[in-house]
Write a protein that holds these residues in place. Structure first.
Motif, short mmCIF file in Angstrom:
data_model
loop_
_atom_site.label_atom_id
_atom_site.label_comp_id
_atom_site.label_asym_id
_atom_site.label_seq_id
_atom_site.Cartn_x
_atom_site.Cartn_y
_atom_site.Cartn_z
N ALA A 82 1.01 -1.28 0.07
CA ALA A 82 0.09 -0.02 -0.18
C ALA A 82 0.91 1.08 0.09
CB ALA A 82 -0.95 -0.08 1.38
N PHE A 83 1.95 1.06 0.80
CA PHE A 83 2.98 2.42 0.89
C PHE A 83 3.50 2.69 -0.72
CE2 PHE A 83 6.96 4.21 1.67
CZ PHE A 83 6.63 5.28 2.31
N VAL A 84 4.09 1.73 -1.03
CA VAL A 84 4.76 1.65 -2.37
C VAL A 84 3.82 2.29 -3.34
CG1 VAL A 84 5.88 0.33 -4.21
CG2 VAL A 84 6.32 -0.18 -1.88
N GLN A 85 2.68 1.72 -3.49
CA GLN A 85 1.54 2.06 -4.29
C GLN A 85 1.28 3.75 -4.22
OE1 GLN A 85 0.19 0.85 -7.07
NE2 GLN A 85 1.13 -1.24 -6.82
N ALA A 86 1.06 4.11 -3.10
CA ALA A 86 0.71 5.56 -2.66
C ALA A 86 1.88 6.29 -3.14
CB ALA A 86 0.32 5.59 -1.19
N THR A 87 3.01 5.99 -3.00
CA THR A 87 4.15 6.81 -3.55
C THR A 87 4.13 7.20 -4.77
OG1 THR A 87 5.81 5.17 -3.83
CG2 THR A 87 5.53 6.08 -1.58
N ALA A 88 3.77 6.15 -5.93
CA ALA A 88 3.93 6.51 -7.20
C ALA A 88 5.24 6.96 -7.82
CB ALA A 88 2.74 7.22 -7.69
N ALA A 89 6.35 6.54 -7.32
CA ALA A 89 7.59 7.10 -7.30
C ALA A 89 8.14 6.47 -8.68
CB ALA A 89 8.62 6.61 -6.19
N ARG A 90 8.79 7.54 -9.31
CA ARG A 90 9.59 7.27 -10.62
C ARG A 90 11.00 6.58 -10.30
NH1 ARG A 90 9.26 13.00 -13.31
NH2 ARG A 90 10.58 12.02 -14.86
N TYR A 91 11.54 6.93 -9.12
CA TYR A 91 12.80 6.56 -8.73
C TYR A 91 12.98 6.28 -7.51
CZ TYR A 91 13.97 9.05 -13.15
OH TYR A 91 14.14 9.31 -14.24
N GLY A 97 6.77 0.50 -11.60
CA GLY A 97 7.45 1.15 -12.59
C GLY A 97 8.77 2.16 -12.18
N ALA A 98 9.17 2.10 -10.81
CA ALA A 98 10.17 2.68 -10.19
C ALA A 98 11.56 2.26 -10.74
CB ALA A 98 9.97 2.86 -8.97
N GLU A 99 12.38 3.06 -11.04
CA GLU A 99 13.77 2.60 -11.44
C GLU A 99 14.65 2.74 -9.98
OE1 GLU A 99 17.65 4.02 -13.66
OE2 GLU A 99 15.94 5.37 -14.20
#
Length: 773
Positions: free
Chosen positions: A699-708, A734-736
């Protein structure tokens, strides 16, 4: 000869700048090309190609002594001896180990650490150990030292740690050079203790600095006196000169038949023999061997009565050093020693005036007044020479160490005569007498140690002066050229045309500041501190540091070794806000070193560690604005939280991108953030707790929507971080993933227009052929 030496150096440096060595066949073609150019009478290019081929072959031989990947991380049994003076601490002992027998592929020289060892190790001690090894790797940071290059230069093919001892130790001391040195060191420390002053005596007498710690070396570096503690040209030349004077005088007193051999010739070669004995007593280390070789070249020219101007002598010595040791130019001491001799020669050229032995009427000057005036003039000239030497050395010291010690002229004016006339000869005399008259020798060496304590008090005060050093950021090539040209012009004698250009050139160098982000933009550096975290955020006129990495009780300190050099490299002289996410060592270990090295305007600390670390607690809702960039603390809500869950979580939002720094929060802290009212979507996210399985919930990872996604971890760490399941979650959005174990320090530039540029990892940007993937 100067041209030939320059061509040789060019060929040598070309190879040492390569990211990968060419195959052996190419080296053979280069050697053939050198032969053809020599036949065609092009000596300069021929020397460059021959040196390139010789350097490439020597480097390939050194690389073959490195630990193969198949043995990395494996437990192996090795038998050998402690090859140098070990460093003992409360937690571990570190030492050089020479292998006598081991499985195939294990290098002959190992750098080992032994944690929890209850007994002190002794140089020459025979051991059978079970060790876990890894190839030499090191950290990769802007402004940081090249640890992998240092190990490669020293012929150390692997580093690791002792798992357990498998057999009783052999004889404590060998009857060889190392045994003699260890015996003398043991007797000295048993009689006088292991204080800093005894460490200086051991450094100048036996060539070992194992009793000088990181803070001691920092004082020496800030005062420009490190060369006094390392046996090099100054010490070897001094001993040779003393030997020459003594043996020349003794030979002149001998009967007539002996005088057929000139006393100068006898004194020179016997003095060289004394210097060689000193070099052996000091362990015959690489800088000592190089100094002895240079001295041999000079004395040979003197005895052959061949005119040898300083430039030609320096060039000849450099050619001999490179021919015998093509990897020598990897040593900072190579550049410092040759440049120091060249600068001294240039300073004295055209500046040596009449010593003033006569009065105005041509008769010998009489009276104490004239003598005191001559002494005053001599002191002023000596101080001037020291200042000129600092200016002449500035290009190399700035390039190698990122700073120029401004108090060096005063420190060296006081200490060089003291060491030359008393400390070095007095220490050698005491060590020679120690086996035969220990009481007398210890009394004499104890008096020297007390004098050194007074000297160290003065050095510490000089090092603490506000303007003790001038730091230099990473300069563009044109400014390095301006610095070198300006320093050269200063050294020229009066009357040289264009000498006035030195002042504007040097002012341009020291007034230059690196470019900073535009308003609304910011730069991010994730530093490579091993298993820990340190992040630098820069805006147009402000600097934030988030965590300072780990520090060991008597070893590596990320604050001193990584954070401070990186900030100086980037051109920063103060920290506006320093955030310590929480009090764990891998995040706060380097705090003391950073605060001692740079002024900190504000210190924020996570959870209940604020009072202990001397800062104010970071709390939910704290905000500030710098140069169009907004900073907001998202966690913790209470200053009473302890450990990982009390980590400061900081949001950084510019006009075109955002960054989230999470420290070591785990599932509970992440759920608190998810339940809050602040948006968690950020372009760049520091992965919580180094990618542990207790953090980065779906849930936390999804909420950040990070690119990197940034991860600060050590290479091949024992926890296996970042965990594969955590990596998969960040990959899933999709985060690098950018981690320090693979890339070294990572730089990202978040523009005000919405572009995020990954400037690449420092490991790849500064790659050389000796670096391990």
């Amino acid at each position: 000869m100067l041209r030939l030496a320059a061509w040789m150096l060019l060929g040598n440096l070309f190879v040492l700048q390569l990211s990968a060595l060419p195959p052996g066949g190419w080296l053979a073609l280069v050697a053939l090309g050198a032969l053809l150019l020599c036949v065609w009478r092009y000596p300069g290019p021929a020397a460059a190609l021959a040196m390139a081929a010789w350097t490439g072959w020597s480097a390939s031989q050194a690389l073959e002594m490195r630990l193969p990947d198949t043995l990395a991380g494996q437990d192996v049994t090795v038998t050998g001896r402690v090859a140098d003076f070990p460093r003992h601490g409360r937690v571990r002992s570190s030492f050089l180990f020479e292998v006598d027998s081991a499985p195939a592929g294990v290098p002959r020289r190992l750098q080992l650490s032994w944690y929890g060892s209850s007994r002190p190790l002794v140089p020459g001690e025979a051991l059978t150990l079970e060790v876990r090894l890894r190839p030499p790797r090191g950290l990769a940071n802007p402004g940081g030292s090249d640890q992998a290059g240092r190990l490669f230069r020293a012929g150390i093919g692997a580093s690791g740690y002792v798992r357990r001892e498998l057999a009783p130790a052999g004889p404590a001391l060998r009857r060889d050079l190392l045994g003699v040195r260890a015996t003398l060191a043991t007797r000295l420390t048993e009689g006088l203790g292991e204080g800093r002053s005894v460490g200086v005596l051991l450094a100048v007498g036996l060539g070992t600095r194992h009793l000088l710690d990181g803070s001691d070396r920092e004082i020496l570096a800030r005062t420009g006196t490190s060369h006094l503690m390392a046996i090099s040209g100054l010490h070897v030349g001094l001993v040779a000169a003393l030997g020459l004077v003594v043996f020349r005088a003794l030979w002149a007193w001998l009967p007539g038949p002996c005088r057929r051999v000139p006393p100068l010739l006898v004194g020179a070669w016997l003095g060289l023999g004394v210097a060689a004995g000193y070099a052996l007593l000091a362990g015959f280390a690489i800088p000592t061997r190089r100094a002895l070789l240079m001295l041999t070249v000079v004395l040979a020219a003197l005895c052959l009565r061949r005119p040898l101007r300083p430039g030609r002598g320096l060039a000849l010595a450099g050619m001999v050093v490179l021919a015998t040791d093509p990897l020598a130019s990897l040593d900072a001491s190579f550049w410092l020693s040759f440049l120091a001799v060249g600068v001294i020669a240039l300073v004295f050229h055209g500046r040596i005036a009449d010593p003033g032995r006569t009065g105005e009427d041509g008769q010998p000057a009489a009276g104490w007044g004239e003598r005191w005036r001559r002494l005053g003039r001599g002191l002023r000239v000596f101080l001037l020479f020291q200042a000129l030497i600092v200016i002449g050395m500035a290009p190399v010291t700035g390039l190698l160490f990122g700073q120029v010690p401004l108090v060096s002229p005063l420190a060296n004016a006081l200490l060089v005569p003291l060491f030359s006339l008393l400390i070095v000869p007095g220490t050698l005399l005491g060590l020679l007498v120690l086996p035969w008259a220990p009481g007398l020798a210890l009394a004499w060496l104890g008096a020297l140690a007390r004098l050194l304590e007074l000297m160290w008090t003065l050095l510490a005060q000089l090092a603490a002066a506000p303007l003790a050093v001038s730091t230099l950021p990473a300069l563009p090539p044109v400014l390095w050229l301006a610095l070198a040209l300006g320093a050269w012009l200063v050294l020229l004698p009066r009357g040289w045309p264009g000498r006035w250009l030195a002042l504007p050139l040097l002012l341009a160098v020291f007034a230059w500041r690196p470019p900073t982000p535009s308003p609304g933009a910011f730069d991010v550096w994730l530093l490579d501190v091993g298993q820990g975290l340190a992040v630098v955020v820069r805006t147009t006129r402000h600097l934030l540091v988030y965590d300072t990495g780990p520090a060991m009780p008597e070893g590596f300190d990320a604050g001193r070794a990584v954070v401070l050099p990186a900030l100086r490299h980037l051109g920063h002289r103060r920290i506006d806000t320093l955030v310590i996410s929480h009090g764990d060592n891998d995040h706060a270990g380097g705090l003391a070193a950073v605060r001692a090295g740079l002024p900190v305007t504000r210190l924020l600390v996570g959870g209940a560690d604020a009072a202990r670390l001397g800062g104010e607690p970071c709390l939910l809702g704290q905000q500030w604005h710098w140069d169009g960039v907004e900073f907001e603390m998202l966690h913790p809500a209470s200053p009473r939280l302890r450990g990982n869950e009390g980590s400061c979580v900081l949001s950084v939002r510019g006009r075109g991108g955002s960054l989230l720094l999470t420290g070591d929060i785990e599932f509970w802290g992440e759920s608190s953030l998810l339940a809050g009212t602040r948006a968690l979507a950020h372009d760049v996210v520091q992965v919580p707790h180094h990618g542990s399985r207790t953090s980065s919930s779906p849930a936390f990872v999804q909420a950040t929507a990070a690119r990197y996604a940034l991860v600060g971890v050590a290479h091949a760490n024992r926890w296996g971080l970042p965990r594969p399941e955590v990596v998969a979650r960040w990959d899933g959005i999709g985060a690098e993933l950018l981690d320090t174990a693979r890339l070294g320090a990572v730089e990202l530039r978040v523009s005000a227009e919405g572009e995020i540029e990954v400037a690449g990892g420092w490991r790849e940007r500064r790659r050389r052929f000796w670096h391990v993937d």
